[in-house]
Design a protein around this motif. Structure first.
Motif, short mmCIF file in Angstrom:
data_model
loop_
_atom_site.label_atom_id
_atom_site.label_comp_id
_atom_site.label_asym_id
_atom_site.label_seq_id
_atom_site.Cartn_x
_atom_site.Cartn_y
_atom_site.Cartn_z
N ALA A 132 0.89 -1.16 0.00
CA ALA A 132 0.00 0.00 0.00
C ALA A 132 0.92 1.21 0.00
O ALA A 132 1.57 1.50 1.01
CB ALA A 132 -0.91 -0.01 1.23
N SER B 264 5.09 3.64 3.03
CA SER B 264 4.24 2.57 2.50
C SER B 264 4.42 1.36 3.40
O SER B 264 5.35 1.29 4.20
CB SER B 264 4.66 2.21 1.08
OG SER B 264 5.91 1.54 1.08
N GLU C 18 -4.17 -2.39 3.01
CA GLU C 18 -4.65 -1.00 3.03
C GLU C 18 -4.97 -0.56 4.46
O GLU C 18 -4.74 0.58 4.84
CB GLU C 18 -5.89 -0.83 2.14
CG GLU C 18 -5.62 -0.88 0.64
CD GLU C 18 -4.67 0.22 0.17
OE1 GLU C 18 -4.54 1.25 0.85
OE2 GLU C 18 -4.04 0.02 -0.89
N HIS D 202 -1.82 0.14 6.21
CA HIS D 202 -1.29 1.41 5.72
C HIS D 202 -1.95 2.57 6.45
O HIS D 202 -1.29 3.54 6.87
CB HIS D 202 -1.55 1.50 4.21
CG HIS D 202 -0.93 2.70 3.56
ND1 HIS D 202 -1.66 3.72 3.04
CD2 HIS D 202 0.38 3.01 3.35
CE1 HIS D 202 -0.84 4.63 2.53
NE2 HIS D 202 0.40 4.22 2.71
N GLU D 203 -3.25 2.48 6.63
CA GLU D 203 -3.99 3.52 7.33
C GLU D 203 -3.51 3.61 8.79
O GLU D 203 -3.33 4.69 9.34
CB GLU D 203 -5.47 3.16 7.28
CG GLU D 203 -6.38 4.35 7.53
CD GLU D 203 -7.84 3.92 7.58
OE1 GLU D 203 -8.27 3.16 6.68
OE2 GLU D 203 -8.52 4.32 8.55
#
Lengths: 340, 340, 340
Positions: free
Chosen positions: B137, B264, B278, B281-282
């Motif tokens: 991500a 990333s 994802e 990543h957040e």
């Protein structure tokens, strides 16, 4: 900060009679304006000499302005005429600067230099604002974080209209012809574009895409008052058959890096455009605040506090009028340095 | 400001093809990036030499960038190739700096030093970002009001994870062992914690409270690109049976006191964690922005503009890699001072 | 910045027992306050000597404060007593400043000067805050962007009440009589106004417009703790038959240009006003934040960083107490310059 001091600067559009007090920072000095009982304006330094309170937080009492902190009262000459505290003695040093001030052409003009030289005849001619042949939308005011000379440069080089203002211009304008005239107090920059696509601003009278002749005649009155005669007409025809407007662009330095900008737009009374003058005024404000102002503020940021000439700018032919105005201001500053 | 100039710095994650123009301040210089018709990037100084307008307010026209103020056009070498105003003459001085720029590993790299030395082979190896064995991500970006070296210090001393990041660590980690390796271009800081409570980040694979071996191997590539190989595994077992991730941490100095941070996170394609990349990543962005960033900005504020060494910091064993990186950067700066 | 250091300053109103940690910048130094297991307060420098992290982002562990970045622990003397990283060795230099601190009169007092001289007996007398004969609404706090001496000037010259505070005064007050008394540690400024219109603040007990005698007795304890005994009574009658209140006004310099302001209001327990003490407290906060604070901040802005005396203020009779307090502080500073 170095500014031309012996000049009339606009402090604001003349407000309605019920407004008796306002303040504005001009050439780095905060000045408070208050009305006497005869409705005339006075202008004095906006700092009480006692505890340095801003006098604009006080109130008008008769022909004086009363400080809102401890009640000292100052007259139009900036002299303390009343001390409510204790024995009421008024210290000799209790006085502030005062400034000649005149309401004329719906504007309030203040003189920041040598009082003896404050000749009302030197106020730039904005009589068109009171001419019954015109309908003006006045009262426009914007603040910009840039030196006032950057705004003069901007207004005296209208070749930027072709790129910065999609509503007022288009890239076809960039082939325009420039004509300059200079007098003892003014520089005139006439920009003429023959047979270009009519900018959207002139619709519906001239449909977008139709060909027109376009003129932008900007007159600068030293040090920072400008007046624009602008319009479009049928290609090759006299201006009488076209659309002609007048826009005022008056600049008053606030500080070295900030400026007050007073503007208006007007159309001849008989013109169909006159019906929409308020709408044009709003448009003018929007264009300046969303297109010129951000650009000018970014340019200023990139320049920092360095003088333009010390940055060795690459000059183009469109800069001719602006360069003359800068030299003109330079001569005025030099003159004031000799006879302050 | 003193920065290592002869280096590739990341200007941004490579955007989609429809993005043709963006700008970023790097090492104190505002640089505008624009795509030519062949989709390749150009990078030039973001200030028009005419009136100091920001070129990023203009538009791409063919292989040039057109200034949004008066329409001058500049090519990839920063040379003015078109003047739409008046006679169209182009002043010789109408040029700006240009910078070597390459899109590689899904990142845009710009070289800020001597152009002759801009060897693409010197771009740090982030080929893992294009490796099909991994799901990444990418696109993470944060801005931090601290000198970039504080962020390097932070990333090279991961003992802070035990105290600053409850999701990634716990105080049991503080007994970890540190191993350092240095090459001509890199410093590797390997941090190993045997038999600790598994941090919540690795749930549900490793339930909170279960014992794991945890590794955090941070590789710094001079001057400011980092890559973290991290994970947990069953106590005493090979890393293959555990969970292994890769995180990029790439720093680009904006000014002396501010930094761009590109990040990333990635997991092996076959890993169950890859499904949630994802979400990880957040999480990574949230941890940095709510835990590291405020701490680093407060440290910077406490340090003011004084250099770390002049503040006589009390050094701990965890600082070893960071101190080496600072010395490494010091040598690079000294080298550039000799051969600028 | 030059401040009187050998003095007790208020760091805050004493919070409830569950509050174990807070910080405040005092005389330009950020200080962190934390409670030991015995509930007593400790005060140490709020900057970790390792990486300059703010210690107030850490947590209290036993009788120590643990840094939230890398886990160093500091005791009440500011000495690092635990290093969780690596071999756990504690560098000798790992220590920060500590400050004598005492909770007294519902306030937390910190001593910023020579520790040997930190005599609790020097704490100004606010025993009235613990007097059962009074109901106080405490906890008032405001921040003001002005030098603390401007607030002392303001509080010691209550002639401003007539002009700045329509709820507390009226212009009839400006004929008040002033009486000053000075001791080794205090200046008392007694302001008495006979037979004035009762200010709205004292309604409904004294209807607006009814005549009263009004007193405002302000006591300043060097360097910046003030206590106001105020009230109104029937014209010519003893204060006993009137309404008498007590207000604390305690100032702690934050930086040269900012100040912490701690305030409270109290009424005698048997007074009908006591029922509304919280409402009066809210009123007091509103008056200060909307009337004094903006005025003081504008005055400070007009003064810049120049010392009052260098601005040649025009002094009035109402300034007498403030001028004495400034001279008093001047003598204290001179004394500390000789014996630092």
């Amino acid at each position: 900060m170095s500014f031309v001091k012996n000049a009339w600067y606009v402090a604001g559009w003349a407000p309605s009679e019920d407004v008796r007090l306002f303040s504005r920072t001009i050439l780095g000095k905060s000045i408070v304006f208050f009305r006497k009982t005869n409705d005339q304006w006075s202008a004095i330094e906006n700092v009480c000499p006692h505890r340095f309170a801003p006098l604009d937080k006080g109130k008008v009492v008769g022909d004086t302005l009363q400080c809102g902190y401890h009640g000292l009262r100052f007259d139009e000459h900036g002299i303390c005429v009343h001390n409510p505290i204790g024995n009421g003695r008024i210290p000799k040093a209790a006085k502030v600067d005062s400034y000649p001030v005149i309401e004329k052409y719906k504007l309030i003009w203040v003189w920041t230099g040598d009082k003896e030289a404050a000749d009302p005849a030197k106020i730039p001619d904005y009589s068109i604002l009171e001419d019954e042949g015109w309908v003006h939308a006045t009262g426009g005011y914007l603040h910009c974080n840039a030196n006032y000379q950057l705004l003069i440069d901007n207004l005296l080089d209208l070749s930027h209209v072709a790129f910065l203002h999609p509503l007022l211009g288009n890239e076809g304008m960039s082939g325009g012809k420039l004509d300059l005239q200079e007098t003892d107090t003014t520089i005139q920059s006439n920009f003429f574009m023959a047979e270009i696509d009519s900018p959207p601003f002139y619709a519906p009278r001239y449909k977008e895409g139709s060909k027109v002749d376009n003129w932008l005649n900007m007159k600068w009155h030293a040090p920072s008052s400008l007046l624009l005669d602008f319009g479009v007409t049928d290609v090759g025809k006299s201006r009488d058959v076209g659309l002609q407007g007048i826009a005022t662009h008056i600049l008053t330095p606030e500080t070295d890096g900030t400026v007050h900008y007073f503007y208006s737009v007007g159309w001849p009374t008989e013109e169909d455009a006159a019906a929409n003058v308020e709408q044009h005024h709003e448009m003018q404000g929007k264009i300046f605040s969303t297109e010129d102002k951000p650009m000018l503020e970014e340019c200023q940021k990139n320049m920092g506090t360095t003088d333009l000439w010390d940055l060795n700018p690459v000059l183009l032919s469109g800069d001719a009028a602006a360069v003359r105005a800068r030299r003109f201001i330079g001569r005025m500053l030099a003159q004031e340095a000799i006879e302050p």
